[in-house]
Write an enzyme that holds these catalytic residues in place. Sequence first.
Site, PDB file in Angstrom:
ATOM      1  N   GLU A  60       0.554  -1.510  -0.264  1.00 17.15           N
ATOM      2  CA  GLU A  60       0.035   0.019   0.594  1.00 17.15           C
ATOM      3  C   GLU A  60       0.673   1.010  -0.147  1.00 17.15           C
ATOM      4  OE1 GLU A  60      -2.675  -3.369   1.590  1.00 17.15           O
ATOM      5  OE2 GLU A  60      -0.376  -3.229   2.286  1.00 17.15           O
ATOM      6  N   HIS A 129      -9.510  -6.539  10.305  1.00 16.23           N
ATOM      7  CA  HIS A 129     -10.276  -5.811   8.614  1.00 16.23           C
ATOM      8  C   HIS A 129     -11.776  -4.995   9.301  1.00 16.23           C
ATOM      9  CE1 HIS A 129      -7.565  -9.126   8.323  1.00 16.23           C
ATOM     10  NE2 HIS A 129      -8.112  -9.194   6.796  1.00 16.23           N
TER      11      HIS A 129
END
Length: 329
Positions: A60, A129
């Site tokens: 990322e 998550h």
Amino acid sequence: MADVTVREALNQALAEELERDPNVFLIGEEVGHYNGAYKVSQGLLAKFGDGRVIDTPIAEAGFAGLAIGAAMAGLRPIVEFMTWNFSLVAIDQVLNNAAKMHLMSGGQFNMPIVFRAPQGAGGSLSAQHSSTIENFYTYTPGLIVVSPSTPGDMRGMLKTAVRSDNPVIFLEHEKIYAIKGELDEPENADYLVPFGKARVVREHADAQLTIICWSLTVHLVSDAAKQLSEQGIEVDVMDLRSLKPFDSEAVMAAVAKTHRVLIVQEATPVASYGTWLAHQIQELAFDELDAPVKVLSSDDVPMPYTFGLEPQVLPNVDRIIAAAKEVVR
């Protein structure tokens, strides 16, 4: 027109903006050959090719930095993180480079970049998550932060974000992609929804309370409002949809009308956007209030993994109804 899902509305917005401007490109994990982790980019690789729809490694910070550099060079990247939880790996790039480059360059560089991803609890996806971390981004000067709830607003606000010369944090939700609704002006490829304007979801001339919400909570609050009406309590419902800038004029008008406010968010309570908004309302409209502003949040715990426990820590219709009754009592 037949209803479309949020997933389809986002896909249409991406396709329209890729078609309109050759400087626009989509980059992220699985956006191409896999059609996106949530299938938002379905078919875009086949239509626009791998120079415009770019699959990346699981890195990322790397692809966020690459996209920021591309934006500095005049391109218009749309960065897709698989989830906003994973954006924390790239948070230095987003907060220290994207948000500040225009200032630090003395205005020499614009930053026409969109970061988009889902956040929130998606249903037994585990704690790492399932976070709602909008406060990281609303806290940071230099970023626009939006969190729409309907297919029409998803399409219109994403298109506005792509055309902005400023960095935009575009917050989706794990559970919102299958929600359906109508599109405004579906044939108009230039249909835009402006930043900084709230949407009135429900209003009543004799409303006793205004409930302010955004993202998935809009749908929970709408269900709760129907049940409250059946019990003799009328409420106005406002979808803030743009968190930064927020529609202070609409919020203050709502406070002046009902004199009571409940804010419903999925984030945990400490240092959250909802608590900041409550502070703003009480500071700017204290004399209009007949009761303290209440904020209903998720419980202040890491998200449980099991299907049985996850709903117990999240805002739900019953908790919203109970909170509303507490404010109007």
